[in-house]
Write a protein that holds these residues in place. Sequence first.
Motif, PDB file in Angstrom:
ATOM      1  N   SER A   1      95.514  71.123  51.097  1.00 35.37           N
ATOM      2  CA  SER A   1      94.791  72.547  51.679  1.00 35.37           C
ATOM      3  C   SER A   1      94.101  72.027  52.789  1.00 35.37           C
ATOM      4  O   SER A   1      94.025  72.959  53.699  1.00 35.37           O
TER       5      SER A   1
ATOM      6  N   THR B   1      97.080  82.275  50.687  1.00 42.03           N
ATOM      7  CA  THR B   1      96.622  81.797  51.951  1.00 42.03           C
ATOM      8  C   THR B   1      97.376  82.035  53.066  1.00 42.03           C
ATOM      9  O   THR B   1      96.892  82.261  54.136  1.00 42.03           O
TER      10      THR B   1
ATOM     11  N   LYS C   1      96.536  85.257  54.693  1.00 39.00           N
ATOM     12  CA  LYS C   1      95.280  85.394  55.151  1.00 39.00           C
ATOM     13  C   LYS C   1      95.370  84.467  56.665  1.00 39.00           C
ATOM     14  O   LYS C   1      94.892  84.794  57.719  1.00 39.00           O
TER      15      LYS C   1
ATOM     16  N   LEU D   1      89.872  80.929  53.984  1.00 37.06           N
ATOM     17  CA  LEU D   1      91.162  80.561  53.553  1.00 37.06           C
ATOM     18  C   LEU D   1      91.021  80.128  51.916  1.00 37.06           C
ATOM     19  O   LEU D   1      91.877  80.310  51.181  1.00 37.06           O
ATOM     20  N   LEU D   2      90.007  79.505  51.710  1.00 33.09           N
ATOM     21  CA  LEU D   2      89.882  78.817  50.416  1.00 33.09           C
ATOM     22  C   LEU D   2      88.804  79.477  49.405  1.00 33.09           C
ATOM     23  O   LEU D   2      88.396  78.887  48.591  1.00 33.09           O
TER      24      LEU D   2
ATOM     25  N   PHE E   1      91.305  82.933  45.612  1.00 33.49           N
ATOM     26  CA  PHE E   1      92.328  81.856  46.298  1.00 33.49           C
ATOM     27  C   PHE E   1      93.671  81.996  45.831  1.00 33.49           C
ATOM     28  O   PHE E   1      94.651  81.875  46.518  1.00 33.49           O
TER      29      PHE E   1
END
Length: 382
Positions: free
Chosen positions: A53, A116, A119, A145-146, A151
């Motif tokens: 990530s 993700t 986004k 994003l996280l 999530f």
Amino acid sequence: MSYLLNLHALAALLGIVIVLMLTRRWPLNKRILVLVFNLLFLYLFSRKLFLFSAVYVLVNYLGYLWLCHAPKGRRLLFGAAIVINVATVAGLRLFGMNVIEHPLFDAIYLFGLIYTVLKVIDAYYFAYYVGKDVKAPLLDFVNYLLFIPTFTSGPILKFRDFLADSKKPYTVSAADFEAGIKRVILGLFKKVVLVAGMTAVFHNVLDHELRIYDSLFLMIWFYALIYFDFSGYSDIAIGFGRLMGYMIPENFKQPFLSPTLTQYWRNWHATLGDWFRDHIFMIFSRRFSSRWAAAGLSIIIMVCIGLWHGFTWLYVLWGVYHGVLMALESLLQLSLVNRKKVSRTYFYARCALTQLLVTAAVIVYSGNSDVVLRIYRGLVNW
């Protein structure tokens, strides 16, 4: 996903909410403490996921900054960024299906990436269409994003809305706290009590020989099950998101009172429908404004949504089925029904028809082709 049902995860989320409330006088508490929490949560959950990530976010942040400031070639850069991200997800999906194999692949990389990437693409769209004036700090990009509550299963946040929330101080009142806690409890009740019990009933019926009434029951039952399952997760995400100072959009807006499939997809998993409409339909419909073009785009979008759910022929057929029905609605000018301009009987009849059409294909969400085919075969077993 199920990690929000883990007691340790729930305790961690409550913990960060309490810390935010205790540090509300610090202007940057929401941005910095949420960043630390997101990263620490992923690190403790899976170091491989944390590393993947971190690399994925940093690479895309560099692409985002480049797109914001690039004097030339912005269209090419914009298209390349989207293609690379889509290819990354598609490639990892193929690894997960064992179509492609490599010793470095781990299924955990897919955890959260499906949402993700949507986004990330929204951030690129924002940078491309607004330009350098929207440059966001790295910590806000990472948080976007996280963000742990959303999530893995949404709701899907819009970049511009998240940035606007990030600039606001942490101001969760007692009433907001009460509402957020109630929303989390409602979500947990759906997920832990209703879904668990309904799943047991579903498998109990499925274990027997299926006749037409069994298959019809299972299709209707499964429709209700996935509603409580997914809306329950959305309730938990919305509740914790708001407790952390961020307004999370609603994902389910009375979908059972949708008189057309077009309106249904604005109410069921609303943020997903909005994403595809904003990033595909609205862009191409500006160039191709005919009714036939709108119909064709409906089919393309629904097939894309099907593939987004899974790389199987069942999801492709599911997408074609919904897309063709929505295309027919568009061509016949039946896409919208104004409740105030039609009779109650007509409105509810259209709602019932929409639910019937949805129920006919909803079992595909099980993701198990053997189960899907077995239930459909039961429909012809008298």
